[in-house]
Design a protein around this motif. Structure first.
Motif, PDB file in Angstrom:
ATOM      1  N   ASP A  56       4.272 -54.547  59.541  1.00 58.62           N
ATOM      2  CA  ASP A  56       4.760 -54.177  58.207  1.00 58.62           C
ATOM      3  C   ASP A  56       3.956 -53.020  57.622  1.00 58.62           C
ATOM      4  O   ASP A  56       4.521 -52.126  56.983  1.00 58.62           O
ATOM      5  CB  ASP A  56       4.706 -55.379  57.265  1.00 58.62           C
ATOM      6  CG  ASP A  56       5.811 -56.379  57.541  1.00 58.62           C
ATOM      7  OD1 ASP A  56       6.831 -55.979  58.131  1.00 58.62           O
ATOM      8  OD2 ASP A  56       5.649 -57.566  57.180  1.00 58.62           O
ATOM      9  N   LYS A  57       2.655 -53.020  57.820  1.00 58.13           N
ATOM     10  CA  LYS A  57       1.824 -51.922  57.319  1.00 58.13           C
ATOM     11  C   LYS A  57       2.201 -50.608  57.982  1.00 58.13           C
ATOM     12  O   LYS A  57       2.263 -49.566  57.325  1.00 58.13           O
ATOM     13  CB  LYS A  57       0.338 -52.212  57.581  1.00 58.13           C
ATOM     14  CG  LYS A  57      -0.283 -53.183  56.630  1.00 58.13           C
ATOM     15  CD  LYS A  57      -1.731 -53.415  56.986  1.00 58.13           C
ATOM     16  CE  LYS A  57      -2.299 -54.577  56.200  1.00 58.13           C
ATOM     17  NZ  LYS A  57      -3.651 -54.930  56.657  1.00 58.13           N
ATOM     18  N   THR A  58       2.459 -50.680  59.278  1.00 57.21           N
ATOM     19  CA  THR A  58       2.839 -49.469  60.007  1.00 57.21           C
ATOM     20  C   THR A  58       4.177 -48.942  59.491  1.00 57.21           C
ATOM     21  O   THR A  58       4.348 -47.737  59.324  1.00 57.21           O
ATOM     22  CB  THR A  58       2.924 -49.758  61.515  1.00 57.21           C
ATOM     23  OG1 THR A  58       1.722 -50.416  61.922  1.00 57.21           O
ATOM     24  CG2 THR A  58       3.064 -48.490  62.314  1.00 57.21           C
ATOM     25  N   ALA A  59       5.113 -49.836  59.205  1.00 54.97           N
ATOM     26  CA  ALA A  59       6.415 -49.419  58.675  1.00 54.97           C
ATOM     27  C   ALA A  59       6.276 -48.890  57.249  1.00 54.97           C
ATOM     28  O   ALA A  59       6.912 -47.900  56.875  1.00 54.97           O
ATOM     29  CB  ALA A  59       7.386 -50.587  58.713  1.00 54.97           C
ATOM     30  N   ARG A  60       5.435 -49.525  56.448  1.00 55.68           N
ATOM     31  CA  ARG A  60       5.241 -49.099  55.065  1.00 55.68           C
ATOM     32  C   ARG A  60       4.648 -47.695  54.997  1.00 55.68           C
ATOM     33  O   ARG A  60       4.965 -46.911  54.108  1.00 55.68           O
ATOM     34  CB  ARG A  60       4.321 -50.087  54.345  1.00 55.68           C
ATOM     35  CG  ARG A  60       4.388 -49.987  52.853  1.00 55.68           C
ATOM     36  CD  ARG A  60       3.570 -51.048  52.123  1.00 55.68           C
ATOM     37  NE  ARG A  60       3.446 -52.304  52.833  1.00 55.68           N
ATOM     38  CZ  ARG A  60       2.274 -52.853  53.213  1.00 55.68           C
ATOM     39  NH1 ARG A  60       1.137 -52.247  52.956  1.00 55.68           N
ATOM     40  NH2 ARG A  60       2.244 -54.001  53.838  1.00 55.68           N
ATOM     41  N   LYS A  68      12.934 -50.746  63.197  1.00 56.86           N
ATOM     42  CA  LYS A  68      12.117 -50.962  64.390  1.00 56.86           C
ATOM     43  C   LYS A  68      11.105 -52.077  64.128  1.00 56.86           C
ATOM     44  O   LYS A  68      10.855 -52.912  64.988  1.00 56.86           O
ATOM     45  CB  LYS A  68      11.394 -49.690  64.817  1.00 56.86           C
ATOM     46  CG  LYS A  68      10.531 -49.913  66.045  1.00 56.86           C
ATOM     47  CD  LYS A  68      10.010 -48.618  66.598  1.00 56.86           C
ATOM     48  CE  LYS A  68       9.082 -48.842  67.763  1.00 56.86           C
ATOM     49  NZ  LYS A  68       9.724 -49.453  68.919  1.00 56.86           N
ATOM     50  N   ALA A  69      10.541 -52.078  62.927  1.00 58.10           N
ATOM     51  CA  ALA A  69       9.600 -53.136  62.559  1.00 58.10           C
ATOM     52  C   ALA A  69      10.295 -54.495  62.605  1.00 58.10           C
ATOM     53  O   ALA A  69       9.738 -55.466  63.133  1.00 58.10           O
ATOM     54  CB  ALA A  69       9.029 -52.867  61.170  1.00 58.10           C
ATOM     55  N   SER A  74      11.177 -59.684  65.294  1.00 54.90           N
ATOM     56  CA  SER A  74      12.139 -60.621  65.850  1.00 54.90           C
ATOM     57  C   SER A  74      11.814 -60.934  67.310  1.00 54.90           C
ATOM     58  O   SER A  74      11.821 -62.102  67.723  1.00 54.90           O
ATOM     59  CB  SER A  74      13.547 -60.033  65.742  1.00 54.90           C
ATOM     60  OG  SER A  74      14.468 -60.841  66.411  1.00 54.90           O
ATOM     61  N   LYS A  75      11.522 -59.905  68.082  1.00 53.68           N
ATOM     62  CA  LYS A  75      11.217 -60.105  69.498  1.00 53.68           C
ATOM     63  C   LYS A  75       9.932 -60.904  69.691  1.00 53.68           C
ATOM     64  O   LYS A  75       9.845 -61.751  70.583  1.00 53.68           O
ATOM     65  CB  LYS A  75      11.122 -58.762  70.210  1.00 53.68           C
ATOM     66  CG  LYS A  75      12.472 -58.117  70.398  1.00 53.68           C
ATOM     67  CD  LYS A  75      12.341 -56.758  71.039  1.00 53.68           C
ATOM     68  CE  LYS A  75      13.710 -56.099  71.144  1.00 53.68           C
ATOM     69  NZ  LYS A  75      13.644 -54.744  71.685  1.00 53.68           N
ATOM     70  N   LEU A  76       8.933 -60.644  68.837  1.00 54.88           N
ATOM     71  CA  LEU A  76       7.685 -61.392  68.953  1.00 54.88           C
ATOM     72  C   LEU A  76       7.887 -62.858  68.558  1.00 54.88           C
ATOM     73  O   LEU A  76       7.275 -63.751  69.149  1.00 54.88           O
ATOM     74  CB  LEU A  76       6.598 -60.747  68.099  1.00 54.88           C
ATOM     75  CG  LEU A  76       6.121 -59.373  68.554  1.00 54.88           C
ATOM     76  CD1 LEU A  76       5.043 -58.840  67.641  1.00 54.88           C
ATOM     77  CD2 LEU A  76       5.626 -59.406  69.995  1.00 54.88           C
ATOM     78  N   THR A  77       8.750 -63.098  67.572  1.00 54.36           N
ATOM     79  CA  THR A  77       9.049 -64.466  67.180  1.00 54.36           C
ATOM     80  C   THR A  77       9.755 -65.204  68.311  1.00 54.36           C
ATOM     81  O   THR A  77       9.424 -66.358  68.623  1.00 54.36           O
ATOM     82  CB  THR A  77       9.932 -64.477  65.927  1.00 54.36           C
ATOM     83  OG1 THR A  77       9.265 -63.733  64.900  1.00 54.36           O
ATOM     84  CG2 THR A  77      10.173 -65.886  65.434  1.00 54.36           C
ATOM     85  N   ARG A  78      10.708 -64.536  68.944  1.00 53.56           N
ATOM     86  CA  ARG A  78      11.416 -65.150  70.069  1.00 53.56           C
ATOM     87  C   ARG A  78      10.463 -65.391  71.241  1.00 53.56           C
ATOM     88  O   ARG A  78      10.550 -66.426  71.921  1.00 53.56           O
ATOM     89  CB  ARG A  78      12.589 -64.263  70.499  1.00 53.56           C
ATOM     90  CG  ARG A  78      13.744 -64.348  69.518  1.00 53.56           C
ATOM     91  CD  ARG A  78      14.852 -63.341  69.758  1.00 53.56           C
ATOM     92  NE  ARG A  78      15.196 -63.205  71.149  1.00 53.56           N
ATOM     93  CZ  ARG A  78      15.774 -62.127  71.666  1.00 53.56           C
ATOM     94  NH1 ARG A  78      16.045 -61.103  70.899  1.00 53.56           N
ATOM     95  NH2 ARG A  78      16.076 -62.069  72.940  1.00 53.56           N
ATOM     96  N   PHE A  79       9.545 -64.464  71.462  1.00 48.17           N
ATOM     97  CA  PHE A  79       8.555 -64.626  72.519  1.00 48.17           C
ATOM     98  C   PHE A  79       7.699 -65.864  72.256  1.00 48.17           C
ATOM     99  O   PHE A  79       7.450 -66.664  73.159  1.00 48.17           O
ATOM    100  CB  PHE A  79       7.668 -63.372  72.603  1.00 48.17           C
ATOM    101  CG  PHE A  79       6.450 -63.540  73.460  1.00 48.17           C
ATOM    102  CD1 PHE A  79       6.540 -63.466  74.839  1.00 48.17           C
ATOM    103  CD2 PHE A  79       5.212 -63.789  72.890  1.00 48.17           C
ATOM    104  CE1 PHE A  79       5.417 -63.624  75.634  1.00 48.17           C
ATOM    105  CE2 PHE A  79       4.087 -63.948  73.665  1.00 48.17           C
ATOM    106  CZ  PHE A  79       4.192 -63.875  75.047  1.00 48.17           C
ATOM    107  N   THR A  80       7.259 -66.030  71.012  1.00 45.34           N
ATOM    108  CA  THR A  80       6.429 -67.173  70.636  1.00 45.34           C
ATOM    109  C   THR A  80       7.196 -68.482  70.805  1.00 45.34           C
ATOM    110  O   THR A  80       6.650 -69.477  71.306  1.00 45.34           O
ATOM    111  CB  THR A  80       5.965 -67.035  69.186  1.00 45.34           C
ATOM    112  OG1 THR A  80       5.276 -65.789  69.035  1.00 45.34           O
ATOM    113  CG2 THR A  80       5.020 -68.159  68.799  1.00 45.34           C
ATOM    114  N   ALA A  81       8.461 -68.489  70.449  1.00 46.27           N
ATOM    115  CA  ALA A  81       9.272 -69.697  70.563  1.00 46.27           C
ATOM    116  C   ALA A  81       9.489 -70.110  72.017  1.00 46.27           C
ATOM    117  O   ALA A  81       9.586 -71.302  72.322  1.00 46.27           O
ATOM    118  CB  ALA A  81      10.623 -69.491  69.882  1.00 46.27           C
ATOM    119  N   LYS A  82       9.533 -69.130  72.927  1.00 45.81           N
ATOM    120  CA  LYS A  82       9.776 -69.428  74.342  1.00 45.81           C
ATOM    121  C   LYS A  82       8.540 -69.966  75.057  1.00 45.81           C
ATOM    122  O   LYS A  82       8.667 -70.568  76.126  1.00 45.81           O
ATOM    123  CB  LYS A  82      10.256 -68.178  75.071  1.00 45.81           C
ATOM    124  CG  LYS A  82      11.683 -67.822  74.804  1.00 45.81           C
ATOM    125  CD  LYS A  82      12.102 -66.621  75.606  1.00 45.81           C
ATOM    126  CE  LYS A  82      13.520 -66.187  75.296  1.00 45.81           C
ATOM    127  NZ  LYS A  82      13.896 -64.985  76.036  1.00 45.81           N
TER     128      LYS A  82
END
Length: 84
Positions: A56-60, A68-69, A74-82
Motif C-alpha cells: 500500500d505504501k508503494t502504491a500511495r 497492481k497493488a 490478492s495473490k499473496l492472500t491466496r498463496f497464504t490460504a493454500k
C-alpha cells in the motif's frame, strides 16, 4: 542538452526521483519474493499484514498502480490460504 535553468533542474529532480522510486520498488519486489518462499502457514499469516502495508505504501507513493497493488495483495492472500 537542455538550454534552460529550469529544464536542467527538472532533469536533476527526475533522476533523483527515479533512483528513489527504484529503491522502493526493488525493496517491495524483494519482500514479495521472500514472502512467496515461506512454507509455514502461521508465519505467512503473521507477515501478511506487513506485506499489505508495504504494498500500500508503494502504491500511495505512485511507484506502482493501485490495481497492481490490489492484484499483488490478492495473490499473496491466496498463496497464504493454500499453505498447509
Amino acid at each position: 542538452m537542455a538550454n534552460h535553468k529550469s529544464s536542467l533542474k527538472r532533469i536533476r529532480q527526475s533522476e533523483a526521483r527515479r533512483l528513489h522510486n527504484r529503491f522502493y520498488a526493488r525493496a517491495m519486489r524483494s519482500a514479495v519474493k521472500a514472502f512467496r518462499g515461506l512454507t509455514v502457514k502461521s508465519e505467512a499469516e503473521t507477515k501478511l499484514p506487513e506485506m499489505y502495508s508495504l504494498i500500500d505504501k508503494t502504491a500511495r507513493r505512485g511507484i506502482i498502480h493501485k490495481n497492481k497493488a490490489a492484484n499483488l495483495k490478492s495473490k499473496l492472500t491466496r498463496f497464504t490460504a493454500k499453505l498447509a
